[in-house]
Each structure stands twice: as C-alpha cells, then as structure tokens.
Design an enzyme around this catalytic site. Sequence first.
Site, short mmCIF file in Angstrom:
data_model
loop_
_atom_site.label_atom_id
_atom_site.label_comp_id
_atom_site.label_asym_id
_atom_site.label_seq_id
_atom_site.Cartn_x
_atom_site.Cartn_y
_atom_site.Cartn_z
N HIS A 30 18.87 52.32 4.58
CA HIS A 30 20.23 51.93 4.96
C HIS A 30 21.20 53.09 4.76
CE1 HIS A 30 23.38 49.23 5.98
NE2 HIS A 30 23.94 49.23 4.79
N ASP B 196 15.57 50.95 7.81
CA ASP B 196 16.68 50.17 7.26
C ASP B 196 16.34 48.70 7.42
OD1 ASP B 196 19.03 48.92 6.58
OD2 ASP B 196 20.32 50.15 7.86
N SER C 36 27.67 50.72 7.31
CA SER C 36 27.40 49.30 7.08
C SER C 36 28.58 48.46 7.59
CB SER C 36 27.10 49.05 5.60
OG SER C 36 26.47 47.81 5.40
#
Length: 613
Positions: free
Chosen positions: A364, A333, A217
């Site tokens: 994710h 995601d 991320s």
Amino acid sequence: MKKSSVLNIAACFALLFLGFLPMANAQKAVPVFENGEAQIVPAFNDPEKWIRHDLWVETEFDTDGDGKPDRMHVDVTRPFQTDTEGLKLPIVYESSPYFAGTASLADGVLWNVKHELGATPPARVNPTVTRRGERPIISNSQIKTWVPRGYIVVHSSSPGTGLSQGSPTVGGDNESLAPKAVIDWLNGRAKGYTSPDGNEEVKAFWSTGKVGMTGTSYNGTLPLAAATTGVEGLEAIIPIAPNTSYYHYYRSNGLIRSPGGYLGEDIDVLYDFIHSGDESKRAYNNKTVRDTEMKNGMDRITGDYNDFWAGRDYLNDMGPMKAALLMSHGFNDWNVVPEHSLRISEAAKAKGIPTQIYYHQGGHGGPPPMSMMNRWFTRYLHGVQNGVENDAKAWIVRENDPNDKPTAYADYPNPEAKPVQFFLSKGAPKAGGISTKRSANQGKETLVDNYSFSGATLAQAEVTEHRLLYVSPVLTAPVHISGKVKVSIKLASSKPAANLSVWLVSLPWTEGRNSKITDNLITRGWADPQNYKSLRESEPLVPGKFYEMSFELQPDDQIIAAGQQIGVMIMSSDREFTLWPAPGTELTVDLDGTSISIPIVGGTAAFEKAVKE
C-alpha cells in the site's frame, strides 16, 4: 545652474536608474526549470520566511443540519515573494480526513467476522475521535518538496473532520464538492473567511489558479473526487493507491470482504474512524449518515451492489473529468487492491484525458519517482512544454528493481499480452494440473471450508482437503503475466451460502524470494456464488446444485521465473479477508466446466515454449 545643465544631470540620473531596472528585475525570485523539471530555487528554500496562514472556504452544501453552508478549514504555505514581489504561483493541494486525528481500533470497533454467512452480525462499538492539531498548520505534507520548487502548498480537512464543518460521508457528494470549493476559491469563484463563522474575507491574490492534487490512500481518493466535478483550474492529479469505489473496497463480486490488514472493517467503521469534527454536531451527523444512510445502504447481510454503493463509485461520475491523470499503485497492495487504479485510468484514457500509470511490486502506498511527478506538475501547472504527454503510458517496476527505476511500456496491460486459457486436471487432495489442452472426463473434486488455515498455509500443503490446487509443468523459461486473470468456474455448495476465494501462485513456495515480493502470491480474487447471475440480486444456493459464474482476479504484472510452477488454488474462506463461517461447508468443483484465462505476454506460444523440456 543653467537649465541645460540641470536637464543633463537629470538625464544622467534617469539613465542610471533605468540601468538598474534590469538588475532589479533579475533579482526577483522566479521558478526555474531544467530538463522539463522545476528546480529548487534558493530564494524559495528558507522555511523561516515562508508565509503560513489558515482560513475557511465556504461550500455549496450543508451536511451538519445547521442551515448554513459548511465551511472547510484550509491552510496555505507560500514563499514570501508572493507578498513582497507580487509573485503568483500554481498550487499543489492535498486534502484529507486524517489530518486532525483518528479513532482507536480497540476491541469491538471492527465487525466480528466469526459468524455464518447471511446471519446478522453482533453489534459493534462506536468510538469517538479527539481532534488534534493547532492552527494555522493542518499538515506539513508536500511543503518541503514543492514550495522550494516554485509552488504554493495548500491543505484542507475533509467535511466533518478537524476544524472543517459538515459531516463525513465516506464517498458522498460533499467529499467531491469540498475540494472543488477550495479550488474555486483559489480561482476567485468562492469565498474564504478568516474564521468559521465570521464575514472577514481572505483572497487568494497569490494564486495563478492552476492546481494539482496528490495524496495517498484516502488522500489519493480526494483528488479523483475533485476531478470528477470538472472544476476549472484543477489541471492535474497524482492519486497514489486511491480507493475509487467503496464497494470494491468492502465487497468483491457480491462477497463481504475486508481490506487487507483490517479484518472486520466496513464503511461505517471508517466513518467513525475519521469523524474528528465539531463535537456538538456529531450526534446529528451520526443519526443522519451512519445510523440511517449507511445502516440502510451498506447491507452487511448479502453483500449485493445497490444504489448506496453506486453513489460511492467514482467510475460512475467521470463524465465531467478533464484533469491530466498520473496514477500510482502497488501490485501487492491488498488494502486498496490494484483494480482501483486500473478501472479509473482505463476510463480516463477512453475519454482522451492525458493518462499515465505507474505500478510497483510493493504494497500500500508508494508514489511515482519524484522526477515523474515533477514533470507532470511542471507541464500542467507551470505550462512548460516538456513533452510529458508523449512519454510512455505505463511504467512498471520490475522484480528486484528500485521503485525509482521503472521500466517503460507502451501501455498497461502490456499490449503484447494475450489471454491464454487453461484447463484443470484432477489431483485432489494433492495437486492436479493445468494445461492449455483440455483433458475430458476429469470429473469433480471437493474441498472442505476451514477458516483456521491461511491461504499461504494451504498453498504450501502437500496434501489437504481444505483447498484444490492445480499446477503447471515446471517453467524452463520466464513467463510474463500482465493484466487481469479471469476465472470461469462450475461449482456446487453443500450449504445455501459459501465463500469462494481463488489464488494464483508461484510454486515452490520460498519466503522472501526477492526484495519486493515476500511470498509466492501472484494475484487473487473473491466472489459470492449466490451472485452468479447478478451483482445486485443474490439468491440462496440449492445444496448440491451446480452453478456457473465468472469473475476477475486482481490485475498484476509479474515475470514468473524459470524453475517455478504456476498454480491455481481454489478455497472457500480466505482467513485474512472474508467472513469466518463454521468449518465444514463443502464446495465441489466440476473440473470439466471450469477454466482460467491468464494474460501472458506472447500468448499461448510463449507459455508452451516455456514448459517444453
């Protein structure tokens, strides 16, 4: 004793000593490699003996306004042999704005999305972060994986977070230059100090200078940010679900859009969420970054692209990049949507950078298999010629397969996928059809916006005025979709502004049809019809006037099973992602002026074969 006897005894001792030298050298711990992968070395695998310390690396920027270069807080974990045996090792490095804690997303922190399009939203609450963590440890991530395999692990807190000086900018230049400074220090080109303000230096005498970065991320964004500086020594990066453009994260084709799971989040919310740095500097940072630069640049009224967003798009900064790239992302995601990885990997391939991409069917996060990461770092950090650069360019986890068993492909999108154009036939308020053959005079169909209904609810509805749905015949054989779906639509709105959302679905809807996909969503996308001509300049729609625009849905790679139907669903507001204007806006679609292009392995022939009875 006679002189000759003394000499003979001395010679014996010398031979005995020299005889022990190979044995002593053999006992020194060194990295071990098998089948092109670094192995766990028992001598490196004793956490009680690891050396752990921290320091501050001086950067070339000053973002907190104190007139001094900001210093980044860095920690180091290394085998003790780097002190006792003169061992030098490469570095696995992770940087993050999250290590020192984040703010609460309590009521009022996120933007209120329940208002008309183009209206000024109500003010939100600005939270504060209480820093957590104790020196010298910033994070324990990566350590148990890589230190036993012959690497040193380094962490750093991003500017304005934790004990790092400066200000968060959420994609600004300092977030690229901060990890660059750490890599420069690991190569002897920047200075490190034992304290944030002192002059006692720390040297990275144990570093080979070869660095690999990874993280998930935001932590996956920063390896790319560092790589775009072209810094010497950053040999390889493995970004996992990275945000590669903050415009693509908070906007879609001119539309104001939230990341999945965080309705109402925008770039200033993320700034507040991570701002855990020195409390005495926060007022200055808030004024200069959040309340000036972001307030003037983010434009939560129109959603148009501008220079503020262009400066936070790493695709625009890739000129100097040369680090080998192993990219990882999930096709489902909906926080950091999968286009983020594809746009960068395609640009890297075009530059001739060694590039591979790993996609799984989950949400994710989700790193590549450990063996794949190990081979990547072994090749580019240790210099072992394991041939990883000749491996397949794309690795796709197929439906129901475990994430560590991806299928190899020549590339992504699948080189055998060809765009197949589909045309719509009328059917509202029930379902119409899609076909590769155009049927003339299908006319126009209208939907009525209502954010109260989720996309999943609308896709399952047999009859509803709140969406338009067009489905293929039942598949008699599987259809493999690989790449980006493109929508070309001709529509009119009853109001000067409207949301536009398009889903590609697999019907009938069966919850939990396999372990990786929990619904029948294939892919989706969003657009603002006001940006039909330009992403930078929107214009109010003339009610009732028809406009033509084209945009892409999120990339995907999915095999649609026999017995299913492929459906195109058009709606206005997407409850989980868009603003929520009052229900009632009408969107009218000209079916004869609308089509959708779907990339199918085998092209039109494969689809036609799959729908023959």
